[in-house]
Design a protein around this motif. Sequence first.
Motif, PDB file in Angstrom:
ATOM      1  N   ASP A   1      -7.260   4.208   5.033  1.00  0.00           N
ATOM      2  CA  ASP A   1      -8.228   5.020   4.528  1.00  0.00           C
ATOM      3  C   ASP A   1      -7.343   5.398   3.104  1.00  0.00           C
ATOM      4  O   ASP A   1      -7.927   5.363   2.087  1.00  0.00           O
ATOM      5  CB  ASP A   1      -8.578   6.303   5.040  1.00  0.00           C
ATOM      6  N   GLU A   2      -6.290   5.728   3.140  1.00  0.00           N
ATOM      7  CA  GLU A   2      -5.503   6.047   2.045  1.00  0.00           C
ATOM      8  C   GLU A   2      -5.214   4.802   0.912  1.00  0.00           C
ATOM      9  O   GLU A   2      -5.419   5.049  -0.165  1.00  0.00           O
ATOM     10  CB  GLU A   2      -4.031   6.441   2.257  1.00  0.00           C
ATOM     11  N   VAL A   3      -5.040   3.733   1.585  1.00  0.00           N
ATOM     12  CA  VAL A   3      -4.793   2.602   0.847  1.00  0.00           C
ATOM     13  C   VAL A   3      -5.995   1.965   0.053  1.00  0.00           C
ATOM     14  O   VAL A   3      -6.240   1.845  -1.025  1.00  0.00           O
ATOM     15  CB  VAL A   3      -4.195   1.395   1.735  1.00  0.00           C
ATOM     16  N   GLU A   4      -7.266   2.056   0.793  1.00  0.00           N
ATOM     17  CA  GLU A   4      -8.551   2.050   0.448  1.00  0.00           C
ATOM     18  C   GLU A   4      -8.854   3.057  -0.744  1.00  0.00           C
ATOM     19  O   GLU A   4      -9.439   2.493  -1.881  1.00  0.00           O
ATOM     20  CB  GLU A   4      -9.565   2.285   1.434  1.00  0.00           C
ATOM     21  N   SER A   5      -8.412   4.169  -0.852  1.00  0.00           N
ATOM     22  CA  SER A   5      -8.823   5.087  -1.903  1.00  0.00           C
ATOM     23  C   SER A   5      -7.986   4.782  -3.031  1.00  0.00           C
ATOM     24  O   SER A   5      -8.405   4.972  -4.051  1.00  0.00           O
ATOM     25  CB  SER A   5      -8.406   6.667  -1.241  1.00  0.00           C
ATOM     26  N   ILE A   6      -6.763   4.357  -2.719  1.00  0.00           N
ATOM     27  CA  ILE A   6      -5.884   3.982  -3.999  1.00  0.00           C
ATOM     28  C   ILE A   6      -6.497   2.750  -4.630  1.00  0.00           C
ATOM     29  O   ILE A   6      -6.579   2.629  -6.033  1.00  0.00           O
ATOM     30  CB  ILE A   6      -4.522   3.805  -3.416  1.00  0.00           C
ATOM     31  N   GLN A   7      -6.837   1.899  -3.804  1.00  0.00           N
ATOM     32  CA  GLN A   7      -7.366   0.748  -4.271  1.00  0.00           C
ATOM     33  C   GLN A   7      -8.434   0.700  -5.027  1.00  0.00           C
ATOM     34  O   GLN A   7      -8.714   0.283  -6.203  1.00  0.00           O
ATOM     35  CB  GLN A   7      -7.605  -0.302  -3.392  1.00  0.00           C
ATOM     36  N   LEU A   8      -9.499   1.746  -4.820  1.00  0.00           N
ATOM     37  CA  LEU A   8     -10.585   1.916  -5.470  1.00  0.00           C
ATOM     38  C   LEU A   8     -10.475   2.791  -6.803  1.00  0.00           C
ATOM     39  O   LEU A   8     -10.944   2.568  -7.848  1.00  0.00           O
ATOM     40  CB  LEU A   8     -11.494   2.790  -4.660  1.00  0.00           C
ATOM     41  N   ASP A   9      -9.381   3.741  -6.557  1.00  0.00           N
ATOM     42  CA  ASP A   9      -8.949   4.403  -7.878  1.00  0.00           C
ATOM     43  C   ASP A   9      -8.542   3.547  -9.092  1.00  0.00           C
ATOM     44  O   ASP A   9      -8.594   3.710 -10.078  1.00  0.00           O
ATOM     45  CB  ASP A   9      -7.920   5.515  -7.643  1.00  0.00           C
TER      46      ASP A   9
END
Length: 107
Positions: free
Chosen positions: A29-37
Amino acid sequence: MRLLPWTDVGGKPCYVVGDGAGYVSRKADEVESIQLDMADELLSHADDLLADDKATGPQIRFLAGRLTESLRQVVRVADSRGSRLDAILPDRPEPGTEERKPDEDLP
């Protein structure tokens, strides 16, 4: 099974099995959030660079490479999230198969 937002060393997809509350799922979830940002920031940078008449070929090619990487990550996030939706909403229509209303037609 959840498709993770990273691959193994050979580029093969990685998955986690569980209820979505474990350590690996939280990290995903954290990695996905970083990727989208990062994708959002990259789009802003692309707008600026493409509006600059003095942008060079190497700058544009570098931007294209980063956009390609980012798009690949965003598609992976979308695939992962779509699969999880399919698991909890199995009767959901396939994307693009919904009946369109006349006012939704694209030009």
